[in-house]
Write a protein that holds these residues in place. Structure first.
Motif: not given
Length: 381
Positions: A87, A271, A84, A92, A173, A275, A162, A158, A155
């Motif tokens: 992520v 991913l 993870y 990723y 996500a 997720v 983040s 995320i 993507p």
């Protein structure tokens, strides 16, 4: 007797540490939800490449929460904790964009630059949902992360979350990827409600051929412009364009195939499962998460509607030369949204082929969502 006592203690210890005793009752609700998602992925084939790993990650973490456990001074973390990190650290998403760029033909967008307008119109959901999230009490950084779900780009969601609201990464996500997978269910009713039969029957002229030079220059020019104007979007757009340059240059076939296949598949597995593994019962079954899921759906619906309505405007301004159904592909779910435009169009006229026309707005939507992400990051970070 001592042997029997020891055996009994061992059995009791196994039972006490099992999920039957330690699991939160809400985990069983999530297990049920995971089962529904697996059914949709396998039986209904709703984007199984996304939905199946997400659903199984959700199933596994609610059966065995320790698989996402953080490391301590005496023990290592769970397997998914380490996976993870890709992520959490935003690794990723750009790699996924690299694969998308390598797989996608930008020719329809280059051939019909007006597609950029449809891609831009479909980002309406992002900015309207941003306002709605603030109205519901979310902080501005959280609202920005929730709003990006409207781009239908996991993507990107995320990547933004983040940096802006890491604590919301799991629910956002899961919501973003779930809505991407459910594009074939969510979009058609909106598309049909906002268009007339006459508009859906419009046949578009064949796109002009695009030269190899145009296809090579396009990713280079876009990378330069975005990197200079919106540096925060450069990691996503840059990797997207690098993948496309691999594809169009014709001189790095091995790298291009790796980006399209092995790398893309590996990152998708990591991913998707991780997720899904963020969706524990205690985190996911809360009022805050429910608001995120509702706002995400609203964002996605408004984005679809924005693209269709702008396509409707272009249809009438062009004298019925643009089929407004391709506007729904302006969201960033590539190539899923373009295939939905094709399917809805052919349900009215089996001989109408809209796929290549819809790929223009679809690719524009990928770029548009990354640009929107850059705007939000530059303002809120």
């Amino acid at each position: 007797m001592t042997i029997f006592s020891g055996f009994l203690k061992s059995v009791m210890k196994i039972f006490e540490t099992s999920g039957l005793v330690g699991n939160d009752p809400r985990n069983y609700v999530m297990i049920l939800i995971a089962g529904v998602l697996i059914y949709l992925a396998v039986k209904k084939q709703f984007e199984p490449l996304l939905l199946l790993p997400i659903a199984f990650g959700m199933l596994l973490v609610n059966l065995y929460p320790a698989i996402m456990a953080a490391p301590t001074d005496t023990e290592n973390g769970g397997l998914f904790y380490y996976l993870y990190l890709g992520v959490k650290l935003g690794i990723y998403p750009p790699l996924i964009f690299l694969g998308i760029g390598a797989m996608t033909d930008f020719g329809p967008l280059i051939s019909n630059p007006k597609s950029f307008l449809l891609g831009a119109a479909a980002q309406l959901g992002i900015f309207t949902t941003f306002i709605g999230a603030i109205f519901l009490g979310f902080e501005t950084r959280q609202a920005g992360s929730i709003a990006i779900i409207g781009g239908a780009d996991g993507p990107t969601a995320i990547f933004v979350t983040s940096q802006l609201a890491p604590k919301l990464l799991g629910p956002i996500a899961v919501a973003a990827y779930s809505y991407m997978a459910l594009v074939p269910i969510i979009q058609p009713p909106i598309m049909k409600a906002l268009t007339t039969k006459k508009e859906r029957l419009v046949r578009m002229e064949q796109l002009r051929p695009v030269s190899k030079l145009e296809k090579i220059l396009f990713p280079i020019i876009v990378t330069i412009l975005i990197s200079l104007l919106l540096p925060d979007a450069a990691p996503l757009v840059g990797m997207l364009m690098l993948g496309n340059l691999f594809r169009e240059s014709g001189v790095v076939d091995r790298i291009n195939k790796t980006a399209q296949n092995e790398l893309m598949n590996i990152i998708t597995i990591f991913l998707g499962t991780t997720v899904g593994a963020t969706a524990t019962g205690s985190l996911f079954l809360s009022w805050g998460t429910i608001k995120i899921v509702i706002l995400g759906l609203l964002a996605f619906c408004i984005g679809t509607a924005g693209g269709v309505l702008f396509g409707k405007l272009m249809c009438h301004m062009s004298g019925y030369k643009v089929n407004p159904l391709i506007g729904s592909a302006g969201v960033s779910a590539v190539p899923m949204a373009a295939r939905v435009s094709q399917k809805v169009g052919q349900s009215e006229d089996p001989g109408n082929f809209l796929l290549m026309h819809a790929m223009g707005p679809n690719v524009a939507g990928v770029i548009g969502s990354a640009v929107a992400a850059g705007v939000l990051l530059s303002i809120l970070k």
